[in-house]
Design a protein around this motif. Structure first.
Motif, PDB file in Angstrom:
ATOM      1  N   LEU A 108       1.261  17.688   7.977  1.00  0.00           N
ATOM      2  CA  LEU A 108       0.771  16.322   8.148  1.00  0.00           C
ATOM      3  C   LEU A 108      -0.717  16.249   7.822  1.00  0.00           C
ATOM      4  N   GLU A 109      -1.481  17.155   8.399  1.00  0.00           N
ATOM      5  CA  GLU A 109      -2.927  17.167   8.173  1.00  0.00           C
ATOM      6  C   GLU A 109      -3.256  17.528   6.724  1.00  0.00           C
ATOM      7  N   LEU A 110      -2.480  18.443   6.151  1.00  0.00           N
ATOM      8  CA  LEU A 110      -2.709  18.843   4.763  1.00  0.00           C
ATOM      9  C   LEU A 110      -2.496  17.673   3.809  1.00  0.00           C
ATOM     10  N   GLU A 111      -1.397  16.940   3.986  1.00  0.00           N
ATOM     11  CA  GLU A 111      -1.113  15.807   3.106  1.00  0.00           C
ATOM     12  C   GLU A 111      -2.171  14.720   3.264  1.00  0.00           C
ATOM     13  N   GLN A 112      -2.619  14.505   4.492  1.00  0.00           N
ATOM     14  CA  GLN A 112      -3.650  13.499   4.724  1.00  0.00           C
ATOM     15  C   GLN A 112      -4.935  13.850   3.980  1.00  0.00           C
ATOM     16  N   GLN A 113      -5.355  15.096   4.089  1.00  0.00           N
ATOM     17  CA  GLN A 113      -6.603  15.516   3.461  1.00  0.00           C
ATOM     18  C   GLN A 113      -6.473  15.584   1.945  1.00  0.00           C
ATOM     19  N   ARG A 114      -5.360  16.124   1.468  1.00  0.00           N
ATOM     20  CA  ARG A 114      -5.182  16.302   0.027  1.00  0.00           C
ATOM     21  C   ARG A 114      -5.118  14.970  -0.710  1.00  0.00           C
ATOM     22  N   ARG A 115      -4.501  13.979  -0.079  1.00  0.00           N
ATOM     23  CA  ARG A 115      -4.313  12.681  -0.732  1.00  0.00           C
ATOM     24  C   ARG A 115      -5.344  11.641  -0.289  1.00  0.00           C
ATOM     25  N   VAL A 127      -1.520   7.720  10.352  1.00  0.00           N
ATOM     26  CA  VAL A 127      -0.909   6.938  11.429  1.00  0.00           C
ATOM     27  C   VAL A 127       0.031   7.887  12.162  1.00  0.00           C
ATOM     28  N   HIS A 128      -0.420   8.383  13.302  1.00  0.00           N
ATOM     29  CA  HIS A 128       0.367   9.365  14.048  1.00  0.00           C
ATOM     30  C   HIS A 128       1.488   8.665  14.809  1.00  0.00           C
ATOM     31  N   PRO A 129       2.662   9.278  14.921  1.00  0.00           N
ATOM     32  CA  PRO A 129       3.775   8.600  15.595  1.00  0.00           C
ATOM     33  C   PRO A 129       3.566   8.364  17.085  1.00  0.00           C
ATOM     34  N   PHE A 130       2.711   9.183  17.730  1.00  0.00           N
ATOM     35  CA  PHE A 130       2.500   8.931  19.165  1.00  0.00           C
ATOM     36  C   PHE A 130       1.078   9.209  19.638  1.00  0.00           C
ATOM     37  N   ASP A 131       0.293   9.973  18.912  1.00  0.00           N
ATOM     38  CA  ASP A 131      -1.058  10.322  19.354  1.00  0.00           C
ATOM     39  C   ASP A 131      -2.081   9.384  18.722  1.00  0.00           C
ATOM     40  N   ASP A 132      -1.991   8.101  19.061  1.00  0.00           N
ATOM     41  CA  ASP A 132      -2.856   7.100  18.449  1.00  0.00           C
ATOM     42  C   ASP A 132      -2.951   5.903  19.393  1.00  0.00           C
ATOM     43  N   PRO A 133      -4.133   5.606  19.933  1.00  0.00           N
ATOM     44  CA  PRO A 133      -4.264   4.471  20.857  1.00  0.00           C
ATOM     45  C   PRO A 133      -3.797   3.149  20.265  1.00  0.00           C
ATOM     46  N   ILE A 141       0.855  -1.185   0.000  1.00  0.00           N
ATOM     47  CA  ILE A 141       0.000   0.000   0.000  1.00  0.00           C
ATOM     48  C   ILE A 141       0.895   1.240   0.000  1.00  0.00           C
ATOM     49  N   PRO A 142       0.429   2.344  -0.580  1.00  0.00           N
ATOM     50  CA  PRO A 142       1.263   3.548  -0.634  1.00  0.00           C
ATOM     51  C   PRO A 142       1.474   4.146   0.749  1.00  0.00           C
ATOM     52  N   CYS A 143       2.610   4.785   0.918  1.00  0.00           N
ATOM     53  CA  CYS A 143       2.947   5.378   2.214  1.00  0.00           C
ATOM     54  C   CYS A 143       3.631   6.719   1.986  1.00  0.00           C
ATOM     55  N   VAL A 144       3.153   7.741   2.670  1.00  0.00           N
ATOM     56  CA  VAL A 144       3.754   9.071   2.629  1.00  0.00           C
ATOM     57  C   VAL A 144       4.181   9.421   4.050  1.00  0.00           C
ATOM     58  N   VAL A 145       5.445   9.763   4.225  1.00  0.00           N
ATOM     59  CA  VAL A 145       5.971  10.086   5.549  1.00  0.00           C
ATOM     60  C   VAL A 145       6.324  11.568   5.592  1.00  0.00           C
ATOM     61  N   VAL A 146       5.659  12.300   6.468  1.00  0.00           N
ATOM     62  CA  VAL A 146       5.962  13.717   6.678  1.00  0.00           C
ATOM     63  C   VAL A 146       6.953  13.795   7.831  1.00  0.00           C
ATOM     64  N   ILE A 147       8.140  14.311   7.553  1.00  0.00           N
ATOM     65  CA  ILE A 147       9.224  14.222   8.524  1.00  0.00           C
ATOM     66  C   ILE A 147       9.975  15.545   8.619  1.00  0.00           C
ATOM     67  N   ARG A 148      10.507  15.836   9.789  1.00  0.00           N
ATOM     68  CA  ARG A 148      11.234  17.086  10.006  1.00  0.00           C
ATOM     69  C   ARG A 148      12.459  17.154   9.103  1.00  0.00           C
ATOM     70  N   GLU A 149      12.746  18.338   8.605  1.00  0.00           N
ATOM     71  CA  GLU A 149      13.775  18.494   7.582  1.00  0.00           C
ATOM     72  C   GLU A 149      15.191  18.248   8.093  1.00  0.00           C
TER      73      GLU A 149
END
Length: 232
Positions: free
Chosen positions: A48-55, A60-66, A11-19
């Motif tokens: 992060l939110e922009l890429e999620q909505q646009r695509r 899958v949040h790195p820490f804010d996800d039960p 499945i496709p995966c897009v990772v938004v990461i600090r520069e």
């Protein structure tokens, strides 16, 4: 890890990461076929939110996800299987998801086992949020342990940490480097600064009750940087 799982399930995966992420992390993500979006840390959540909505992707949040915290909790169960008489566990802390999951899993089986969380002095978001009684932005965000440099925590993690974690501590970048060297020289393991933070706390306190375990939470380290740290 996310890129690896996405590749395994095709499945496709897009990772938004600090520069300013370490090169080895970027190389590993690309090697597993994920697309990388580099952004300044201050713009990370917004992008992060922009890429999620646009695509139209699942976030899958790195820490804010039960679900992520629950998965990370299995680390604690594996440690208990490996060290049944464990008395103290030391866990590195960024946004708090790892320690929240581990603490819930361990305290359900061993409520008297002591759990210590460790943050860099330069990224004390959870310690300061606990002191404030609610999530706050960290007063500093300038540690070599980029894997622990979360710009915020969330109430979900904070409530679990407050309930199940016995103590939070901070360690300096110098202490982290010394711990990284000790892990390389004595345990023959290569870890990134974030992965050495728990060991830094252990080395700083000979009174921590044994048997004790420290979670090494990352091994993505640039070889040039590693060489300079090992020879300091």
């Amino acid at each position: 890890a996310l890129a690896y799982a996405a590749q395994a399930f095709q499945i496709p995966c897009v990772v938004v990461i600090r520069e300013d992420a370490q090169l080895t992390k970027l190389q590993a993500i690309r090697r597993y076929g994920a697309e990388i979006v580099l952004v300044p840390l201050a713009e990370w959540q917004q992008r992060l939110e922009l890429e999620q909505q646009r695509r139209n992707l699942h976030l899958v949040h790195p820490f804010d996800d039960p679900a992520v915290a629950a998965g990370q909790g299995t680390v604690g169960l594996e440690i208990l299987d490996a060290i049944p008489d464990l008395r103290t566990l030391i866990v590195p802390v960024g946004g708090g998801g790892l320690i929240a999951g581990i603490a819930v899993a361990i305290k359900a089986q061993r409520p008297n086992l002591r759990i210590i969380g460790v943050e860099p002095e330069g990224a004390p978001v959870v310690s300061e949020s606990l002191a404030a009684g609610h999530p706050v932005a960290p007063s500093r965000l300038d540690s070599i342990a980029d894997g622990l440099g979360a710009p915020y925590t969330r109430a979900f993690n904070l409530s679990l940490i407050e309930r199940f974690v016995d103590q939070m501590r901070t360690v300096s970048d110098d202490a982290i480097i010394e711990a990284l060297k000790a892990v390389a020289q004595q345990a023959k393991l290569v870890v990134e600064p974030a992965g050495a933070a728990a060991v830094a706390a252990l080395l700083a306190d000979a009174e921590i009750e044994r048997p004790v375990a420290a979670v090494l939470s990352g091994g993505n380290v640039d070889m040039d940087r590693l060489g300079s740290w090992l020879t300091r």
